[in-house]
Design a protein around this motif. Sequence first.
Motif, short mmCIF file in Angstrom:
data_model
loop_
_atom_site.label_atom_id
_atom_site.label_comp_id
_atom_site.label_asym_id
_atom_site.label_seq_id
_atom_site.Cartn_x
_atom_site.Cartn_y
_atom_site.Cartn_z
N ASP A 31 5.91 -6.98 12.27
CA ASP A 31 5.54 -7.81 11.39
C ASP A 31 5.93 -7.53 10.01
O ASP A 31 5.28 -6.94 9.32
N ALA A 32 7.32 -7.78 9.66
CA ALA A 32 7.87 -7.53 8.41
C ALA A 32 9.07 -8.68 8.06
O ALA A 32 9.53 -9.32 9.15
N ASP A 33 9.25 -8.82 6.92
CA ASP A 33 10.66 -9.68 6.55
C ASP A 33 11.63 -8.83 7.04
O ASP A 33 12.63 -9.63 7.51
N ILE A 34 11.98 -7.68 6.95
CA ILE A 34 13.13 -7.08 7.63
C ILE A 34 12.73 -6.04 8.22
O ILE A 34 11.76 -5.04 7.74
N VAL A 35 13.23 -5.77 9.50
CA VAL A 35 13.02 -4.70 10.46
C VAL A 35 14.07 -3.93 10.76
O VAL A 35 15.17 -4.31 10.91
N LEU A 36 14.11 -2.61 10.30
CA LEU A 36 15.14 -1.77 10.49
C LEU A 36 14.87 -0.78 11.66
O LEU A 36 13.72 -0.14 11.54
N ILE A 37 15.84 -0.73 12.66
CA ILE A 37 15.87 0.09 13.83
C ILE A 37 16.60 1.26 13.92
O ILE A 37 17.83 0.83 13.71
N THR A 38 16.26 2.33 13.62
CA THR A 38 16.99 3.61 13.68
C THR A 38 16.54 4.60 14.67
O THR A 38 15.34 4.52 14.95
N GLY A 39 17.23 5.43 15.09
CA GLY A 39 16.99 6.74 15.92
C GLY A 39 18.07 7.32 16.57
O GLY A 39 19.33 6.47 16.73
N PRO A 40 18.11 8.22 17.19
CA PRO A 40 18.97 8.99 17.70
C PRO A 40 19.35 8.07 19.12
O PRO A 40 18.84 7.35 19.75
N ASN A 41 20.74 8.50 19.57
CA ASN A 41 21.16 7.83 21.02
C ASN A 41 20.02 8.17 21.91
O ASN A 41 19.47 9.28 21.90
N GLY A 42 19.68 7.27 23.06
CA GLY A 42 19.05 7.37 23.64
C GLY A 42 17.66 7.18 23.56
O GLY A 42 16.53 7.34 24.44
N PHE A 43 17.36 6.66 22.58
CA PHE A 43 15.76 6.50 21.93
C PHE A 43 15.31 5.02 22.46
O PHE A 43 14.41 4.75 21.93
N GLY A 44 16.25 4.09 22.78
CA GLY A 44 15.65 2.71 23.21
C GLY A 44 16.09 1.81 22.22
O GLY A 44 15.57 0.54 22.27
N LYS A 45 17.10 1.94 21.26
CA LYS A 45 17.38 0.75 20.27
C LYS A 45 17.79 -0.24 21.12
O LYS A 45 17.60 -1.46 20.90
N THR A 46 18.78 -0.01 21.85
CA THR A 46 19.48 -1.28 22.79
C THR A 46 18.61 -1.92 23.70
O THR A 46 18.34 -3.13 24.06
N SER A 47 17.63 -1.09 24.29
CA SER A 47 16.80 -1.62 25.37
C SER A 47 15.80 -2.41 24.72
O SER A 47 15.33 -3.58 25.10
N LEU A 48 15.38 -2.23 23.26
CA LEU A 48 14.42 -3.30 22.41
C LEU A 48 15.29 -4.19 22.31
O LEU A 48 14.76 -5.44 22.24
N MET A 49 16.44 -4.36 21.89
CA MET A 49 17.46 -5.45 21.61
C MET A 49 17.60 -6.35 22.89
O MET A 49 17.33 -7.77 22.87
N ASP A 50 17.49 -5.69 24.04
CA ASP A 50 18.03 -6.38 25.12
C ASP A 50 16.52 -7.18 25.51
O ASP A 50 16.40 -8.14 26.08
N ALA A 51 15.36 -6.55 25.42
CA ALA A 51 13.90 -7.19 25.56
C ALA A 51 13.86 -8.49 24.68
O ALA A 51 13.26 -9.37 25.18
N LEU A 52 14.19 -8.19 23.45
CA LEU A 52 13.98 -9.34 22.54
C LEU A 52 14.94 -10.49 22.93
O LEU A 52 14.51 -11.49 22.91
N CYS A 53 16.18 -10.27 23.44
CA CYS A 53 17.05 -11.18 23.88
C CYS A 53 16.69 -12.09 25.10
O CYS A 53 16.53 -13.06 25.09
N LEU A 54 16.02 -10.99 26.00
CA LEU A 54 15.48 -11.87 27.32
C LEU A 54 14.23 -12.54 26.83
O LEU A 54 14.11 -13.61 27.33
N LEU A 55 13.34 -12.01 25.73
CA LEU A 55 12.19 -12.79 25.50
C LEU A 55 12.61 -14.12 24.78
O LEU A 55 11.97 -15.37 24.89
N LEU A 56 13.36 -13.89 23.62
CA LEU A 56 13.60 -15.13 23.08
C LEU A 56 14.75 -16.30 23.44
O LEU A 56 14.68 -17.30 23.26
#
Length: 77
Positions: A31-56
Amino acid sequence: MKDKHVLRVKSIKLCRFRGFVSATPIELNTDADIVLITGPNGFGKTSLMDALCLLLNRHFYPEKLPLSSCNKEKYDE
């Protein structure tokens, strides 16, 4: 002209989806105007984007399966 509404995902809970292998949901506050997603490899950044793509968009990319998780006890393969 009709009023245009901007839809916002305020939070998302993930469990047992791609890299989020735990049965306990992980809640992410988005819940923000801009959401920045960072983290090392293997921490779920792409999984989060896949979940949002599936949801939306109701679209899932099956070519990304199967997924090996670094959270498993053994990593023989």
